[in-house]
Each structure stands twice: as structure tokens, then as C-alpha cells.
Design a protein around this motif. Structure first.
Motif, PDB file in Angstrom:
ATOM      1  N   LEU A 122       2.476  -0.119  10.304  1.00  0.00           N
ATOM      2  CA  LEU A 122       1.881   0.801   9.340  1.00  0.00           C
ATOM      3  C   LEU A 122       2.957   1.268   8.360  1.00  0.00           C
ATOM      4  O   LEU A 122       4.046   1.680   8.790  1.00  0.00           O
ATOM      5  N   ILE A 123       2.639   1.180   7.078  1.00  0.00           N
ATOM      6  CA  ILE A 123       3.542   1.728   6.054  1.00  0.00           C
ATOM      7  C   ILE A 123       2.752   2.778   5.273  1.00  0.00           C
ATOM      8  O   ILE A 123       1.656   2.503   4.767  1.00  0.00           O
ATOM      9  N   ILE A 124       3.306   3.976   5.206  1.00  0.00           N
ATOM     10  CA  ILE A 124       2.634   5.090   4.522  1.00  0.00           C
ATOM     11  C   ILE A 124       3.433   5.450   3.269  1.00  0.00           C
ATOM     12  O   ILE A 124       4.639   5.719   3.355  1.00  0.00           O
ATOM     13  N   LEU A 125       2.752   5.438   2.127  1.00  0.00           N
ATOM     14  CA  LEU A 125       3.411   5.832   0.877  1.00  0.00           C
ATOM     15  C   LEU A 125       3.052   7.292   0.597  1.00  0.00           C
ATOM     16  O   LEU A 125       2.029   7.600  -0.006  1.00  0.00           O
ATOM     17  N   ASP A 126       3.902   8.167   1.108  1.00  0.00           N
ATOM     18  CA  ASP A 126       3.679   9.612   0.979  1.00  0.00           C
ATOM     19  C   ASP A 126       4.481  10.094  -0.234  1.00  0.00           C
ATOM     20  O   ASP A 126       5.528  10.727  -0.102  1.00  0.00           O
ATOM     21  N   LEU A 127       3.954   9.757  -1.392  1.00  0.00           N
ATOM     22  CA  LEU A 127       4.727   9.934  -2.627  1.00  0.00           C
ATOM     23  C   LEU A 127       4.308  11.173  -3.389  1.00  0.00           C
ATOM     24  O   LEU A 127       3.195  11.682  -3.224  1.00  0.00           O
ATOM     25  N   SER A 128       5.208  11.619  -4.269  1.00  0.00           N
ATOM     26  CA  SER A 128       4.801  12.641  -5.225  1.00  0.00           C
ATOM     27  C   SER A 128       4.010  11.919  -6.324  1.00  0.00           C
ATOM     28  O   SER A 128       3.573  10.792  -6.140  1.00  0.00           O
ATOM     29  N   ARG A 138       6.108  -6.715   3.903  1.00  0.00           N
ATOM     30  CA  ARG A 138       6.838  -6.121   5.030  1.00  0.00           C
ATOM     31  C   ARG A 138       5.910  -5.666   6.150  1.00  0.00           C
ATOM     32  O   ARG A 138       6.330  -5.047   7.128  1.00  0.00           O
ATOM     33  N   LEU A 139       4.622  -5.945   6.014  1.00  0.00           N
ATOM     34  CA  LEU A 139       3.679  -5.571   7.068  1.00  0.00           C
ATOM     35  C   LEU A 139       3.547  -6.697   8.080  1.00  0.00           C
ATOM     36  O   LEU A 139       3.607  -7.880   7.711  1.00  0.00           O
ATOM     37  N   ASN A 140       3.327  -6.343   9.331  1.00  0.00           N
ATOM     38  CA  ASN A 140       2.952  -7.350  10.321  1.00  0.00           C
ATOM     39  C   ASN A 140       1.596  -7.924   9.920  1.00  0.00           C
ATOM     40  O   ASN A 140       0.855  -7.294   9.154  1.00  0.00           O
ATOM     41  N   MET A 145      -1.435  -0.491   5.230  1.00  0.00           N
ATOM     42  CA  MET A 145      -0.697   0.384   4.306  1.00  0.00           C
ATOM     43  C   MET A 145      -1.636   1.494   3.852  1.00  0.00           C
ATOM     44  O   MET A 145      -2.809   1.227   3.558  1.00  0.00           O
ATOM     45  N   VAL A 146      -1.132   2.714   3.824  1.00  0.00           N
ATOM     46  CA  VAL A 146      -1.900   3.812   3.223  1.00  0.00           C
ATOM     47  C   VAL A 146      -1.044   4.446   2.149  1.00  0.00           C
ATOM     48  O   VAL A 146       0.161   4.645   2.341  1.00  0.00           O
ATOM     49  N   ALA A 147      -1.670   4.734   0.998  1.00  0.00           N
ATOM     50  CA  ALA A 147      -0.929   5.367  -0.097  1.00  0.00           C
ATOM     51  C   ALA A 147      -1.712   6.560  -0.607  1.00  0.00           C
ATOM     52  O   ALA A 147      -2.941   6.485  -0.720  1.00  0.00           O
ATOM     53  N   GLN A 148      -1.005   7.635  -0.917  1.00  0.00           N
ATOM     54  CA  GLN A 148      -1.721   8.738  -1.585  1.00  0.00           C
ATOM     55  C   GLN A 148      -2.099   8.210  -2.963  1.00  0.00           C
ATOM     56  O   GLN A 148      -1.326   7.525  -3.618  1.00  0.00           O
ATOM     57  N   SER A 189      -5.548  -2.963   4.118  1.00  0.00           N
ATOM     58  CA  SER A 189      -5.288  -3.607   5.391  1.00  0.00           C
ATOM     59  C   SER A 189      -5.516  -5.110   5.312  1.00  0.00           C
ATOM     60  O   SER A 189      -6.266  -5.621   4.489  1.00  0.00           O
ATOM     61  N   ASN A 190      -4.838  -5.766   6.236  1.00  0.00           N
ATOM     62  CA  ASN A 190      -4.981  -7.204   6.370  1.00  0.00           C
ATOM     63  C   ASN A 190      -6.135  -7.558   7.277  1.00  0.00           C
ATOM     64  O   ASN A 190      -6.738  -8.611   7.152  1.00  0.00           O
TER      65      ASN A 190
END
Ligand code: SPD
Length: 296
Positions: free
Chosen positions: A168-174, A195-197, A202-205, A251-252
Motif C-alpha cells: 500500500l502506498i498512501i499519498l498524504d499530500l498537501s 513500486r506496488l506489489n 495506492m490511495v491519494a488525497q 488498485s491493481n
């Protein structure tokens, strides 16, 4: 002030003279306003202006480049939704990466899941972590968990150079201005995908569909070119402009509703969550008609 009866100068309480408000403007046409009791700390890092203000309604709040990010008295909705929704759509997330998220709220929520073996956070601005540790000990508590690995640096560079992969990659960005702007670009999302398995998420705000429709439309168009599954979900976040905030679930393999991990939800101690629960998980994917149209 003069007392009319005695004609004497009346002493005024200094407190009555303090009338300071913070307003986050939306395109100069409307704004979200908070009464400020005091300016707690202010500094300029290598990347941005950082302020801690104490608001009357939500207590201490982190403001980056004039935009309010998190407050000690907010509902917690943003941090809970950006972390628990993807974690409970994946059957066994072990390796998690958070890009941004220097206030620690996302990492702290991620590490409520005992199955997560490691949560790496890559934050560009060391000062954000430093200031938040000082003012938000509860929010940042996960940063001290032995499973947390902190990397200070550019998230884009990290993603492009690491050979690690994540569940899991989370984009917790401003917001997509300043240091975070290029992390909203398609090329970056492609690098994250790489870079994901194979069954990674991936979740992004993804900003406010109400106030930032062009950004939202462009972003989801790009994400759909990359990921087989892209779904928007949302939460109520009264400290953000419009109070209506969205996240892109990409998601894949796993679908956020069909693959909801009900058993793991029941076994995980999320008792201190204030917003997230199994019903909210499902309900948050229901979208108003104008958002459906926007994403078509
Ligand atoms: N306009 C505020 C948008 C903030 C979204 N991200 C907040 C990051 C806090 N971890």
C-alpha cells in the motif's frame, strides 16, 4: 472608553481587544474562517511557511503556506479515511509507504493494524515533523512505533530510486502547489504504480470535488490510464475548504467494496476512531450526481 455617567476613562480588558481570525480563501470569493486565540509558533522552513495557531473551536492547528492541514480537535476523518479504507480492502497489507504526512496522523492510524510489519514515511520537510511532534503528541505517536521508518527527502526521488515494493502506498499530500505540486502529476503516479506489489493499492488525497473540479477531473483521468481500478471516496472535513474532501482509491486487483475485509475489521482495535467504521467505509464510495458527472 469614556464612562458616560462619571465622565471618567474606563479601563478596558486587554482580552476584549484580541479579535484575530484566520481565513483560508477560496479563489478570493469565499473563505473558511476560524477565531484564533494565539499564534503559537511560526517559522520558515526550506520549503514553506509553517504556523501553529490555536483556534477557539478546534484547538491547535497546523497551517502550511496559509492552508490548514490538521487540528487537534478536528474529527480525525481525513487521517482515518486515508488509512483504514485501503488497509481494509487488502487481505494482508504488510509493507506500507506514506508519502508526505509529516503530521504523523496517517502513520499513527496505519500502525493500528497489527499485521502491518513496517510503515515507511517519506516527508520532504523535516521541520513539519519536528513542529508536529512538539504540538500534537497524540497524532504523532505512531512515528515512535518501532515499525515506523522515517525518511526525510523528496517523495518523488524516493519512489524513482528505491527498489523496494509495497502493498500500500498512501499519498498524504498537501495541496497541489509548492513542494507537493509534482506529486499530483501522471508521471509520478506511474512511478508509484511501478513500486506496488502486483496486488498493491495506492490511495491519494484528491482535493475537494466541489472547489477543485478541474484538478479532480484531470487527476482521475490520469489515474484511470494507469490503474485498472480507480474509485473516489469522500469524507466530511469541516476544517478544509468546502468541508467535502475526496480520496482516490487505485488498485491493481482489490475492489474497495467487494474485497472489504469484514473479519479483519471485526478483529482490529479501532475503538479510538472517531469517524471510520464499516458502514462509513461502504457509504463513502457513494457520490453526488455532479461528482459522477465530473468523473465520467
Ligand atoms: N487544503 C488542505 C488539504 C490538506 C490535505 N492533506 C492534509 C495532509 C495532512 N496530513
Amino acid at each position: 472608553m469614556i464612562d458616560q455617567k462619571s465622565n471618567q476613562i474606563k479601563e478596558e480588558s486587554m482580552d476584549d481587544l484580541w479579535n484575530v481570525w484566520f481565513t483560508e480563501l477560496h479563489e478570493g470569493k469565499s473563505g473558511l474562517t476560524f477565531k484564533v486565540n494565539r499564534l503559537v509558533e511560526s517559522l520558515q522552513s526550506d520549503f514553506q511557511r509553517i504556523d501553529i495557531i490555536e483556534t477557539e473551536e478546534y484547538g491547535k492547528a497546523l497551517v502550511l503556506y496559509g492552508s490548514l492541514m490538521v487540528a487537534e480537535g478536528d474529527t480525525g476523518a481525513y487521517n482515518e479515511m486515508i488509512s483504514h479504507v485501503p488497509l481494509l480492502a487488502h487481505p494482508d497489507p504488510k509493507e506500507v509507504l506514506v508519502i508526505g504526512g509529516g503530521d504523523g496522523g496517517c502513520v499513527t492510524n496505519v500502525l493500528k493494524h497489527p499485521g502491518v510489519k513496517r510503515c515507511t514515511i517519506c516527508e520532504i520537510d523535516e521541520k513539519v515533523i519536528e513542529v508536529c511532534r512538539r504540538h500534537f503528541p497524540k497524532l504523532t505517536s505512531g512515528l515512535d512505533d518501532p515499525r515506523c521508518r522515517i525518511k526525510i527527502g523528496d517523495g518523488k526521488k524516493f519512489i524513482e530510486t528505491t527498489d523496494e515494493t509495497f502493498d500500500l502506498i498512501i499519498l498524504d499530500l498537501s495541496d497541489p502547489i509548492g513542494p507537493a505540486a509534482e506529486l499530483f502529476q501522471k508521471s509520478f503516479h506511474q512511478s508509484v504504480f511501478d513500486r506496488l506489489n502486483p496486488d498493491g493499492i495506492m490511495v491519494a488525497q484528491s482535493e475537494s470535488p466541489l472547489f477543485n473540479p478541474e484538478t479532480v477531473k484531470a487527476m482521475y483521468g490520469n489515474l484511470r490510464d494507469i490503474f485498472p481500478i480507480v474509485e473516489m471516496y469522500s469524507c466530511l472535513m469541516p476544517i478544509y475548504p468546502s468541508s467535502f474532501w475526496s480520496f482516490a482509491f487505485c488498485s491493481n486487483k482489490y475492489h474497495p467494496l467487494k474485497d472489504f475485509q469484514a473479519d479483519r475489521y471485526a478483529q482490529t482495535d479501532l475503538s479510538d476512531c472517531n469517524y471510520y467504521n464499516d458502514e462509513i467505509h461502504k457509504g463513502s464510495f457513494a457520490l453526488p450526481q455532479y461528482v459522477r458527472e465530473l468523473l465520467k
